[in-house]
Design an enzyme around this catalytic site. Sequence first.
Site, mmCIF file in Angstrom:
data_model
loop_
_atom_site.group_PDB
_atom_site.id
_atom_site.type_symbol
_atom_site.label_atom_id
_atom_site.label_comp_id
_atom_site.label_asym_id
_atom_site.label_seq_id
_atom_site.Cartn_x
_atom_site.Cartn_y
_atom_site.Cartn_z
ATOM 1 N N THR A 102 0.714 -1.134 0.070
ATOM 2 C CA THR A 102 0.194 0.121 0.098
ATOM 3 C C THR A 102 0.875 1.275 0.023
ATOM 4 O O THR A 102 2.033 1.148 0.442
ATOM 5 C CB THR A 102 -0.909 -0.061 1.460
ATOM 6 N N ASP A 103 0.260 2.365 -0.675
ATOM 7 C CA ASP A 103 0.840 3.647 -0.527
ATOM 8 C C ASP A 103 1.114 4.026 0.969
ATOM 9 O O ASP A 103 1.862 4.988 1.181
ATOM 10 C CB ASP A 103 0.238 4.758 -1.164
ATOM 11 N N GLU A 104 0.404 3.860 1.989
ATOM 12 C CA GLU A 104 0.361 4.187 3.502
ATOM 13 C C GLU A 104 1.764 3.833 3.885
ATOM 14 O O GLU A 104 2.226 4.308 5.243
ATOM 15 C CB GLU A 104 -0.612 3.333 4.187
ATOM 16 N N TYR A 132 -1.647 -0.895 11.242
ATOM 17 C CA TYR A 132 -1.851 -1.239 9.865
ATOM 18 C C TYR A 132 -0.730 -1.094 8.752
ATOM 19 O O TYR A 132 0.242 -2.070 8.348
ATOM 20 C CB TYR A 132 -3.172 -0.870 9.349
ATOM 21 N N LYS A 149 2.124 -3.389 7.165
ATOM 22 C CA LYS A 149 2.645 -3.533 5.627
ATOM 23 C C LYS A 149 4.153 -3.262 5.370
ATOM 24 O O LYS A 149 4.634 -3.723 4.499
ATOM 25 C CB LYS A 149 1.554 -2.949 5.021
HETATM 26 P P1 NAD Z 1 -9.832 -7.243 2.373
HETATM 27 O O1 NAD Z 1 -9.878 -7.040 4.056
HETATM 28 O O2 NAD Z 1 -10.893 -7.001 1.673
HETATM 29 O O3 NAD Z 1 -9.346 -8.829 2.137
HETATM 30 C C1 NAD Z 1 -8.484 -9.476 2.592
HETATM 31 C C2 NAD Z 1 -8.542 -10.767 2.595
HETATM 32 O O4 NAD Z 1 -7.614 -11.712 3.194
HETATM 33 C C3 NAD Z 1 -9.754 -11.514 2.846
HETATM 34 O O5 NAD Z 1 -10.321 -12.453 2.070
HETATM 35 C C4 NAD Z 1 -9.388 -12.297 4.353
HETATM 36 O O6 NAD Z 1 -10.181 -13.496 4.350
HETATM 37 C C5 NAD Z 1 -8.138 -12.600 3.925
HETATM 38 N N1 NAD Z 1 -7.064 -13.142 4.997
HETATM 39 C C6 NAD Z 1 -6.781 -12.089 6.162
HETATM 40 N N2 NAD Z 1 -6.188 -12.916 7.033
HETATM 41 C C7 NAD Z 1 -5.978 -13.922 6.478
HETATM 42 C C8 NAD Z 1 -4.937 -15.150 6.737
HETATM 43 N N3 NAD Z 1 -4.211 -14.943 8.017
HETATM 44 N N4 NAD Z 1 -4.705 -16.106 5.948
HETATM 45 C C9 NAD Z 1 -5.400 -16.283 4.921
HETATM 46 N N5 NAD Z 1 -6.414 -14.935 4.358
HETATM 47 C C10 NAD Z 1 -6.232 -14.319 5.098
HETATM 48 O O7 NAD Z 1 -8.594 -6.372 1.987
HETATM 49 P P2 NAD Z 1 -8.376 -5.828 0.446
HETATM 50 O O8 NAD Z 1 -8.649 -4.267 0.685
HETATM 51 O O9 NAD Z 1 -8.716 -6.453 -0.438
HETATM 52 O O10 NAD Z 1 -6.850 -5.776 0.524
HETATM 53 C C11 NAD Z 1 -6.057 -6.702 0.073
HETATM 54 C C12 NAD Z 1 -4.392 -6.391 -0.080
HETATM 55 O O11 NAD Z 1 -4.268 -5.068 -0.847
HETATM 56 C C13 NAD Z 1 -4.138 -6.017 1.287
HETATM 57 O O12 NAD Z 1 -2.538 -6.647 1.370
HETATM 58 C C14 NAD Z 1 -4.043 -4.462 1.621
HETATM 59 O O13 NAD Z 1 -2.852 -4.202 2.303
HETATM 60 C C15 NAD Z 1 -3.633 -3.975 0.103
HETATM 61 N N6 NAD Z 1 -3.993 -2.823 -0.218
HETATM 62 C C16 NAD Z 1 -5.382 -2.416 -0.102
HETATM 63 C C17 NAD Z 1 -5.828 -1.271 -0.460
HETATM 64 C C18 NAD Z 1 -7.304 -0.691 -0.460
HETATM 65 O O14 NAD Z 1 -7.586 0.522 -0.763
HETATM 66 N N7 NAD Z 1 -7.974 -1.530 0.098
HETATM 67 C C19 NAD Z 1 -4.635 -0.127 -1.309
HETATM 68 C C20 NAD Z 1 -3.721 -0.734 -1.386
HETATM 69 C C21 NAD Z 1 -3.102 -2.049 -1.070
HETATM 70 O O1 TDX Z 2 -16.686 6.385 7.808
HETATM 71 C C1 TDX Z 2 -15.712 6.860 7.517
HETATM 72 N N1 TDX Z 2 -15.317 8.135 7.582
HETATM 73 C C2 TDX Z 2 -14.100 8.707 6.929
HETATM 74 O O2 TDX Z 2 -14.368 9.870 6.633
HETATM 75 C C3 TDX Z 2 -14.402 5.837 7.201
HETATM 76 C C4 TDX Z 2 -14.587 4.524 7.236
HETATM 77 C C5 TDX Z 2 -13.330 6.627 6.601
HETATM 78 N N2 TDX Z 2 -13.036 7.992 6.544
HETATM 79 C C6 TDX Z 2 -12.128 8.276 6.091
HETATM 80 C C7 TDX Z 2 -10.749 7.908 6.715
HETATM 81 C C8 TDX Z 2 -9.827 8.045 5.714
HETATM 82 O O3 TDX Z 2 -9.361 9.479 5.409
HETATM 83 O O4 TDX Z 2 -11.828 8.133 4.714
HETATM 84 C C9 TDX Z 2 -10.535 7.864 4.226
HETATM 85 C C10 TDX Z 2 -10.623 6.320 3.565
HETATM 86 O O5 TDX Z 2 -10.624 5.555 4.687
HETATM 87 P P1 TDX Z 2 -10.528 3.822 4.680
HETATM 88 O O6 TDX Z 2 -11.683 3.436 3.578
HETATM 89 O O7 TDX Z 2 -10.724 3.517 6.154
HETATM 90 O O8 TDX Z 2 -9.233 3.838 3.919
HETATM 91 P P2 TDX Z 2 -7.773 4.145 4.301
HETATM 92 O O9 TDX Z 2 -7.501 4.421 5.829
HETATM 93 O O10 TDX Z 2 -7.246 5.536 3.488
HETATM 94 O O11 TDX Z 2 -6.854 2.889 3.880
HETATM 95 C C11 TDX Z 2 -7.338 2.334 2.624
HETATM 96 O O12 TDX Z 2 -6.438 2.474 1.640
HETATM 97 C C12 TDX Z 2 -5.092 1.861 1.781
HETATM 98 C C13 TDX Z 2 -7.500 0.795 2.861
HETATM 99 O O13 TDX Z 2 -8.167 0.372 3.972
HETATM 100 C C14 TDX Z 2 -5.991 0.237 3.205
HETATM 101 O O14 TDX Z 2 -6.123 -1.165 3.264
HETATM 102 C C15 TDX Z 2 -5.201 0.495 2.137
HETATM 103 O O15 TDX Z 2 -3.720 0.001 2.218
#
Ligand code: NAD
Ligand code: TDX
Length: 330
Positions: free
Chosen positions: A119-121, A146, A150
């Site tokens: 992630t960019d975080e 988190y 990562k």
């Molecule tokens: P998510 O929480 O929707 O999905 C995570 C999945 O991993 C789920 O299906 C869960 O059951 C599985 N999981 C969790 N713990 C596990 C374990 N111990 N063993 C096996 N499986 C397990 O997450 P997401 O938003 O789809 O993110 C997926 C990946 O992308 C993560 O690595 C996250 O850091 C990265 N990522 C997410 C975002 C975003 O915006 N959501 C952005 C950049 C990177």
């Molecule tokens: O109810 C809300 N109100 C609100 O203002 C929630 C749930 C979030 N927020 C804000 C927090 C953040 O500034 O919105 C922004 C986005 O929040 P999230 O969806 O929780 O994402 P963020 O914390 O930015 O992280 C996401 O992007 C990077 C993903 O959850 C991560 O897995 C990924 O790595």
Amino acid sequence: MRLLVTGGAGFIGSNFVRHVHRERPEWEIVVYDLLTYAGDRRNVEGLERVSLVQADVCDEGALDAAVAMCDAVVHFAAESHNDNSLESPLPFVQTNLVGTYQVLEAVRRHGRRLHHISTDEVYGDLALDDPARFTPETAYNPSSPYSSTKAGSDLLVRAWVRSFGVAATISNCSNNYGPYQHVEKFIPRQITEILDGRRPKLYGAGENVRDWIHTEDHSSGVLAILERGRLGETYLIGADGELSNRRVVELILRLMGCKPDDYEHVTDRPGHDLRYAIDASKLREELGWRPRYRDFEAGLEATIAWYRENPDWWRPQKEATEARYQAIGR
Ligand code: NAD
Ligand code: TDX
């Protein structure tokens, strides 16, 4: 090709599985997923040549057997929600650090190709007026449990590449949106709050900026890196989609036929990162990747339609998610 996709039943992982299923019809895909609260087997059901192993990435034996059967691994499995990491960090340390360690040891034993999803975080945050964006050279500076786990997982991958010659690449992507995202996350939470007749909830003043990318564009970036990326390299994936949270909420409200100021401010997230911004030049220039979903409003409209049409998918998550938020005042 038989591809192992850890976390393939979650939001981004399952969108990636469907993307590869469509784009590489000759590949077999094995989803390896524990099906935590964030995973859902329905996300990958009914797809030919796709099978599911329900197991933990921290389970050395189960993971070893799965990696042995496959040619390459894309590692999505993680605890992914910042708010949860502030309440209960241990599962993040366990899955994101120990789980990635186990993935690295398994691909090392079997000599398999690995692509690690990050992630960019990991880079921390930027000031609102900073002209800089994150690049692969930006120093790591994570803020939350988190993002620090990562960041640690990325460093493990780099060490295994250098010390053991593991054939791995890393990608760091910005905030994804699209179908199948858990309702704990920002965009689906607001859409489903409105569908349930409640007001969207903006943390703090809502000035925080996220760099939105459609999850389909994340998938095409990952596939390009898996097939053509240089081993040992890190690629950033982003689609120039910076928007403040307030702007996103106003847009959701307008697209759903509500007044754009019909939201409420709730307590801010502790340590809340201000702004993320990705410079994806390396991916664009080296691998010729381009995002296809350039129109955020159109992508958001399609996402709203998906949640409207699929209440059976998100309804089971909703009550428990809102109860968790209520307990922490957000
Ligand atoms: P998510 O929480 O929707 O999905 C995570 C999945 O991993 C789920 O299906 C869960 O059951 C599985 N999981 C969790 N713990 C596990 C374990 N111990 N063993 C096996 N499986 C397990 O997450 P997401 O938003 O789809 O993110 C997926 C990946 O992308 C993560 O690595 C996250 O850091 C990265 N990522 C997410 C975002 C975003 O915006 N959501 C952005 C950049 C990177
Ligand atoms: O109810 C809300 N109100 C609100 O203002 C929630 C749930 C979030 N927020 C804000 C927090 C953040 O500034 O919105 C922004 C986005 O929040 P999230 O969806 O929780 O994402 P963020 O914390 O930015 O992280 C996401 O992007 C990077 C993903 O959850 C991560 O897995 C990924 O790595």
